[in-house]
Every structure is written in structure tokens, then in C-alpha cells.
Scaffold this motif. Structure first.
Motif, PDB file in Angstrom:
ATOM      1  N   ALA A 109       0.819  -1.216   0.000  1.00 46.41           N
ATOM      2  CA  ALA A 109       0.000   0.000   0.000  1.00 46.41           C
ATOM      3  C   ALA A 109       0.846   1.257   0.000  1.00 46.41           C
ATOM      4  N   GLN A 110       2.039   1.185   0.599  1.00 47.27           N
ATOM      5  CA  GLN A 110       2.906   2.355   0.690  1.00 47.27           C
ATOM      6  C   GLN A 110       3.890   2.443  -0.478  1.00 47.27           C
ATOM      7  N   PHE A 111       3.833   1.479  -1.380  1.00 44.89           N
ATOM      8  CA  PHE A 111       4.758   1.471  -2.518  1.00 44.89           C
ATOM      9  C   PHE A 111       4.448   2.662  -3.424  1.00 44.89           C
ATOM     10  N   PRO A 112       5.482   3.348  -3.952  1.00 47.25           N
ATOM     11  CA  PRO A 112       5.246   4.515  -4.823  1.00 47.25           C
ATOM     12  C   PRO A 112       4.329   4.185  -5.998  1.00 47.25           C
ATOM     13  N   GLY A 113       3.321   5.013  -6.191  1.00 41.15           N
ATOM     14  CA  GLY A 113       2.395   4.851  -7.300  1.00 41.15           C
ATOM     15  C   GLY A 113       1.184   3.996  -7.002  1.00 41.15           C
ATOM     16  N   VAL A 114       1.122   3.391  -5.819  1.00 41.95           N
ATOM     17  CA  VAL A 114      -0.035   2.566  -5.472  1.00 41.95           C
ATOM     18  C   VAL A 114      -1.151   3.450  -4.922  1.00 41.95           C
ATOM     19  N   ALA A 115      -2.326   3.308  -5.494  1.00 40.90           N
ATOM     20  CA  ALA A 115      -3.476   4.080  -5.026  1.00 40.90           C
ATOM     21  C   ALA A 115      -4.203   3.354  -3.906  1.00 40.90           C
ATOM     22  N   ALA A 116      -4.381   2.035  -4.038  1.00 39.08           N
ATOM     23  CA  ALA A 116      -5.127   1.284  -3.035  1.00 39.08           C
ATOM     24  C   ALA A 116      -4.886  -0.202  -3.214  1.00 39.08           C
ATOM     25  N   VAL A 117      -5.039  -0.912  -2.131  1.00 44.25           N
ATOM     26  CA  VAL A 117      -5.020  -2.377  -2.161  1.00 44.25           C
ATOM     27  C   VAL A 117      -6.413  -2.839  -1.761  1.00 44.25           C
ATOM     28  N   MET A 118      -7.048  -3.587  -2.680  1.00 43.74           N
ATOM     29  CA  MET A 118      -8.436  -3.990  -2.505  1.00 43.74           C
ATOM     30  C   MET A 118      -8.536  -5.502  -2.341  1.00 43.74           C
ATOM     31  N   PRO A 119      -9.563  -5.987  -1.672  1.00 41.14           N
ATOM     32  CA  PRO A 119      -9.781  -7.436  -1.638  1.00 41.14           C
ATOM     33  C   PRO A 119     -10.248  -7.918  -3.006  1.00 41.14           C
ATOM     34  N   ASP A 120      -9.793  -9.076  -3.420  1.00 38.40           N
ATOM     35  CA  ASP A 120     -10.271  -9.664  -4.661  1.00 38.40           C
ATOM     36  C   ASP A 120     -11.540 -10.450  -4.327  1.00 38.40           C
ATOM     37  N   GLY A 121     -12.653  -9.721  -4.274  1.00 40.87           N
ATOM     38  CA  GLY A 121     -13.918 -10.295  -3.829  1.00 40.87           C
ATOM     39  C   GLY A 121     -14.515 -11.263  -4.829  1.00 40.87           C
ATOM     40  N   VAL A 122     -15.644 -11.818  -4.470  1.00 39.84           N
ATOM     41  CA  VAL A 122     -16.297 -12.836  -5.286  1.00 39.84           C
ATOM     42  C   VAL A 122     -17.756 -12.450  -5.526  1.00 39.84           C
TER      43      VAL A 122
END
Length: 686
Positions: A109-122
Motif C-alpha cells: 500500500a505504501q509502494f510509490p504509485g499505489v493508489a489502493a489495495v483492494m480485496p479480490d472479492g467474489v
């Protein structure tokens, strides 16, 4: 590995989405979790507006791919070096789908250029509701599909697709309609190498789109179209968000080569998030926007959560989506059909279509009584609209998706309360009316190089978002319009002292791609005229000077003399006569005429000479309107050109075609151009 499903909350840039954060609290640091990583770089798809669909699609795919490759490069390297699994590039949303150790999520999440980390829902596949046998083809008749078939349009030349549980390739109503090849089937779950369906839902939606009459009656709206499909739901009936993104991505570029135009023209989407709050879940909005930008028409089932209000579902409730509710054979809204208003804003659904006790293709081919199924649900209303879109595209192949949607909404049979409402939307789709809407001419005014064009067909200026403002002109040029390329769409042009500039690319701008020619040089005071003189489907040019017409019959843009080109005297002796052209009798070829002091003289038999009435036509329409300018067009989409006049921003149109002013609503009086002093009227099929 943890599989997440259910509600999806919006994520703040550079953060972990709340549902994922909650899930992480229950996991050990080495437990695997499937996520979608979204990056910040985006492509402004609005700047890619080429008129040619193949060019536009190629540029969109290339831009999305290149942007994702650049912005994801460092992150992809980091992921490969940190115990991650199953990395898949989702260039359509500038994202990556990957399975990661729980301990790595915050670092990502803190990596440069990352906007968001989302769950891969179903998302779970819809459940089909089966019903009792109904009158064969009642649904086909309800939307007047046969009227379009009778004109010769059955969907030929159009490719439709669905994102569903798959398609039963062995069904006799579907097998021969599959496009075939390596670019016509995609199973991102890797379960089936060729089209297959263990559920039946996808086979049923496809049958309503393109099925034939192998069972004795037609089940499909566009039986002449071909189909391709992406099987997003696995055999267990589940589709992860990442797989759905991959499905949208595949539809943009099925063969993985942006240079080939193998994307479908229409896509049916008969599923949605099972959201108890009926919110606006934007997970797939970028995908929908990308397909719409690529001029791929989309039809969405509105959902089966009615009859309560505010029961819209995503992605059908996006502003870019086209949502379809369900009615029964009596044209009454189905109790299960979801209602508006949309959680994303606006009336919901857009339209309704048959969705109760509809006959379609089934799974059990070869088993008596099981080859077909009678089904109910908005899942089966949506493919009626997808099939309708295919029919209209077979009639007008270059049709803009926004116009396709406008045609269906503006021609729909109003049901329920007067006007659009949150049960029926704009009403039940009606294909005869939609066809006429697309075939009718629209108005525009030109002043100082600017064109104000009425694309919506309501004869009022609705602003650039709905209508169009083109910058195509220069000092002293006169505007002209025509279908210069024969693709069914009107384009812009200019005439100045015998020189013509034609927007043959349809870009709406002056550029190196415009076609130029000279036709009329040396004819002092010549007025430009345009028309399909030979009935070939392509508009050609000409000039009128002192009662004499010079027409470019062979369409090479040069005067070649008679009989190669045409020279006719029609209007000689009528001082101040203004030329007018149109297909007065609906035969397919343009004829000539003149307007003088409120009187029209029309060459009905097309011989280029005035033969008197009743062989030719003499009408008074515009008498007493000082300075009126004659205008002609197919105002109602019936195939024959009618007359009208324009004066001081007001259009008086002879809608019933009797050559007399009968006042509104029999005829039309519209203000379009009011306040634009000196504006010149133009008519075309924008």
C-alpha cells in the motif's frame, strides 16, 4: 487462502480498503490473501475520439497497455521478489491481481504509485427462475423485432458477446452463430478450452440475443448476428473481481493484438453485486468506461430486487451503464424488477424489455423437452436490448453508442406514469420507432466556423455533452453536409468560391485528413448543393447558378460534362430562387427543387425538368415569412424528404409531408439557433 466476498467499500489513495483491513486482523502473517492493487496512473480516454471504431479501439487498447506497463514495472518486480503468487496484469484499470502474504499488504500500500489495495472479492452467478410455457415469440413481437427483420436487418455483420456462465456450443440455435477461432472464447478460470456452460444462465441469455428457430419459433432478437463469450463464472458459480476485470479486458482486445479489430459490438451483462444496501459500488466503472469509449454498446440487467424503490444494483446503476428492467406479456412491470432511483444518480432503469416467461435455449441438447427453457428475470430482459442494439447496428454500422442508446430511449413506449419513471424507465423498447429515430435527419446551425448540431433529435440545444459543437469553418465559407463515405452518418463540409472541403474522416475538425476538390469554379454566385444523385448511399456535390444545376453524378469531385455528370435547368426565370434537394418520393435517390417567395417547385419524377403539377410538385410553405431560408430533411425517419423553412432561429417543419403548414403538433415549430444572428441552417444525420 482467504476468499473475500460481499460489500466493497471505497478506498483512500495509498491505503488498504476497509474490508481487507478487517480480514487481515484474522490472518497470520504468512497466510495468503488475494488482492487487487490499483495504481495512480490513468489514461484520459476522452482525448481518443477517432470516428473510425477500429482506429479508436486500437488507440485505447495501446494507451491502456502502455500506461500500465510503465507505471507497474517497479511494483511487478517487487512482487516477484517477495513470495507472491499468480500475478496478473489488469491493464484496463491499471491494476495487478496477485495473491500475497498478509504481512506484505501494508508495504504494498505504501509502494510509490499505489493508489489502493483492494480485496479480490467474489460475485456469485445469478439463479435462473423457470416459468410456465408462454406464447411463442410474444417477446419478439412485443419489441417489434420482425419489422426490422423485414427491412433486411437481422444483425448481420454484428458481433455480440456475453459475460456469464458460458454458452452451450452444441445447441442448434447457437452453434452455427459462434464466430469461432482463438479469439471468440475466453475462460479466465481455465476450466473449458471451448465454449461450455454447466449452469445454463449464459446459454439462456445468448439464445435471446441471437438464437434462431431450430425449435419451430424464433428465440433470438438478432438471429443474423455472431457471438463470442467470456465465461467469468467458474463451474461452481463464482467469479472473482480480478476475473471479471480480465473479462472486460479480453472484450476490448480478444486476440491480444491492438492492431486487429476483433472486439464485439455489443456486450450483455446479466449479473450484479448482491448488495443489501443497493449502493453505488464503482469497482467495475473504469472497465465500463473503457468499453464505452471504444464504442462497444453495453446492456445490463437492472436486478431482481424489486418491487421496493431504490433497489438498483452495480454495475447496472453506473452513469455509463444502460440498465434494463423486466415486463411481462401484458407490458406490466415484473414484481421482481429492481426500481430506481439509481444509487449512482438518475432514473433507473433506462428502459424495460420482456423478462417474464421468455422462451430461450437450454442446456440439455438432444433431450426431448429440455432443449429449451422458459425463463424469468431481468437477466433475460437485458439480452433483448443487446439484440435490439445488434439489429440497429446492422442497419447503421457506424452508429455512435450514445445515439444507439438515445434511439432506444426516445422511441420507447411510455408505460406507468407519464414520462420517465423509476419503474419502467423510458418505457418498453420499440424497434420500429428506434429505427425511424436513427434514420431521421437532425438540424444544426452554422456561424463563424462553429456548428451547433442537434444530435439528440429533440430540436433544441442541450449543450455539448448531449449535442455537439464542431469547430469546422473559415471566413465566408458556406456549410454543407452529407454522408461522404456511405456509412450512414452525416458529416460536415464547406464550400467557398468553387472549392469544397469535406470531412470524410468524420472528425469534425479541419485537418490534413479532409478531402478537398473544386466543383463550381468560375460560376459567379453559385450555391452549393448536395445529394445522393444516383441512389448509391453516398452523398455527392453540385452547384446551382441562375436556374441551372451542375451535379457531380460520378462522385469524383470534378465537372466532367454531360452525360457523365448532370446539367439541368430547373428554376430558370424565378428571380432569387434558392435551390433545395431531397428524396421527395422515398425512392433512394436525391432529386432537385427550388424555393422562391414561399413557393416550392419540386422535381418529383426526377427528370430534372419542371413538368407542372401533378407530375411535379408545387407547394406553399413559408409564404409571408420574409427572409425565410428553405430547409429539407427526413424529419420523421420514414425514408422520404420533407420541406421546411428557417427564419431568425425558428424552424418550421412539414412533419406530415403534405406541403402545407398545419401548426403544431401536426407540424413542428422549433427554436434552434435563436440568438445566433446570421446563423445558417444545416440538416444532416449527425
Amino acid at each position: 487462502m482467504l476468499i473475500l466476498s460481499g460489500m466493497k467499500d471505497p478506498a483512500v489513495a495509498g491505503t488498504v480498503a476497509p474490508p481487507l483491513r478487517t480480514a487481515l486482523a484474522t490472518l497470520g502473517p504468512d497466510d495468503d490473501v488475494p488482492v487487487i492493487i490499483k495504481l495512480t496512473g490513468t489514461v484520459n480516454l476522452e482525448t481518443i475520439n477517432d470516428r473510425e471504431k477500429s482506429v479508436r479501439r486500437s488507440k485505447i487498447v495501446t494507451s491502456l497497455r502502455e500506461s500500465a506497463a510503465v507505471s507497474q514495472k517497479q511494483l511487478a518486480t517487487f512482487l516477484r521478489n517477495n513470495r507472491t503468487k499468480k500475478i496478473r496484469q489488469l491493464w484496463i484499470i491499471n491494476g495487478l491481481a496477485v495473491t500475497v502474504p498478509a504481512s506484505l499488504v501494508d508495504e504494498i500500500a505504501q509502494f510509490p504509485g499505489v493508489a489502493a489495495v483492494m480485496p479480490d472479492g467474489v460475485t456469485h452467478a445469478p439463479v435462473t427462475s423457470y416459468g410456465a410455457a408462454a406464447e411463442p415469440e410474444w417477446n419478439i413481437a412485443a419489441i417489434h423485432a420482425r419489422n426490422i427483420w423485414n427491412l433486411g436487418y437481422t444483425g448481420q455483420g454484428v458481433v455480440v458477446a456475453n459475460m456469464d456462465s458460458g454458452v452451450n456450443l452444441d445447441h442448434p440455435d447457437l452453434q452455427g452463430r459462434w464466430r469461432g477461432g482463438t479469439n471468440s472464447w475466453f475462460d479466465p478460470n481455465g476450466e473449458h478450452a471451448v465454449p461450455a456452460d454447466v449452469d445454463g444462465h449464459g446459454t439462456q441469455t445468448m439464445g435471446i440475443m441471437v438464437g434462431g428457430d431450430a425449435g419451430g419459433s424464433f428465440i433470438g432478437v438478432a438471429p443474423g448476428a455472431r457471438w463470442i463469450a467470456v465465461k467469468i463464472f467458474n463451474d461452481a458459480g463464482d467469479a472473482s473481481d480480478s476475473v471479471i476485470h480480465e473479462g472486460f479486458q479480453w472484450l476490448l482486445d480478444p486476440d491480444g493484438d491492438p492492431a486487429t479489430n476483433d472486439a464485439p459490438d455489443v456486450v450483455n451483462i446479466s449479473w450484479g453485486f448482491k448488495d443489501p444496501t443497493h449502493g453505488c459500488i464503482t469497482e467495475f466503472q473504469p472497465d465500463v468506461q473503457a468499453l464505452k469509449a471504444a464504442q462497444i454498446a453495453l446492456s445490463f440487467s437492472a436486478g431482481n430486487d424489486g418491487p421496493n424503490p431504490a433497489t438498483s444494483l452495480s454495475p447496472a446503476n453506473y452513469a455509463e451503464s444502460f440498465a434494463v428492467g423486466a415486463v411481462d406479456a401484458a407490458h406490466t412491470i415484473a414484481g421482481f424488477s429492481s426500481r430506481g432511483p439509481s444509487a449512482c444518480g438518475g432514473i433507473y432503469p433506462n428502459v424495460v424489455a420482456p423478462g417474464v416467461n421468455v422462451l430461450s435455449s437450454g442446456l440439455n441438447t438432444g433431450i426431448p423437452g429440455a432443449e429449451y427453457a422458459v425463463v424469468s428475470g431481468t437477466s433475460f430482459a437485458a439480452p433483448h436490448v443487446a439484440g435490439a442494439m445488434a439489429l440497429l447496428l446492422s442497419a447503421v454500422p457506424s452508429l455512435d453508442v450514445s445515439m444507439l442508446e438515445a434511439a432506444l430511449m426516445n422511441s420507447a413506449t411510455d408505460l406507468g406514469s407519464g414520462g420517465p419513471d423509476n419503474a419502467y424507465g423510458n418505457g418498453l423498447i420499440e424497434l420500429s420507432g428506434a429505427y425511424r429515430f436513427l434514420k431521421k435527419d437532425r438540424v444544426a446551425v452554422y456561424r463563424n466556423g462553429l456548428w451547433y448540431a442537434d444530435r439528440s433529435g429533440n430540436v433544441q440545444w442541450d449543450g455539448e455533452v448531449i449535442d455537439s459543437l464542431y469547430r469546422f469553418g473559415f471566413a465566408d465559407a458556406l456549410p454543407v453536409s452529407g454522408d461522404w463515405t456511405g456509412d450512414g452518418v452525416g458529416k460536415l463540409g464547406l464550400y467557398h468560391n468553387g472549392a469544397w472541403t469535406l470531412d470524410t474522416t468524420g472528425s469534425g475538425t479541419l485537418n490534413a485528413g479532409n478531402t478537398t476538390c473544386s466543383f463550381g469554379v468560375g460560376l459567379k454566385g453559385a450555391a452549393p448543393v448536395t445529394g445522393d444523385w444516383k441512389g448509391t448511399g453516398t452523398t455527392k456535390i453540385g452547384v446551382y447558378a441562375d436556374g441551372t444545376w451542375y451535379l457531380d453524378l460520378n462522385g469524383n469531385g470534378a465537372w466532367d460534362g454531360t452525360p457523365t455528370d448532370g446539367r439541368y435547368s430547373f428554376g430558370v426565370g424565378l428571380a432569387g430562387a434558392i435551390p433545395a434537394t431531397g428524396d421527395w418520393t422515398g425512392t433512394g435517390s436525391t432529386k432537385i427543387g427550388v424555393y422562391a417567395d414561399g413557393t416550392w417547385y419540386l422535381d418529383l419524377n426526377g427528370n430534372g425538368a419542371w413538368d407542372g403539377t401533378p407530375t411535379d410538385g408545387r407547394y406553399s410553405f413559408g409564404a409571408g415569412l420574409a427572409g425565410a431560408i428553405p430547409v429539407t430533411g427526413d424529419w420523421t425517419g420514414t425514408g422520404s424528404t420533407k420541406i421546411g423553412v428557417y427564419t431568425d432561429g425558428t424552424w418550421y417543419l412539414d412533419l406530415n409531408g403534405n406541403g402545407a403548414w398545419d401548426a403544431t403538433p401536426t407540424d413542428g415549430a422549433h427554436t434552434f439557433g435563436s440568438g445566433l444572428s446570421g446563423a445558417v441552417p444545416v440538416v444532416g444525420r449527425w
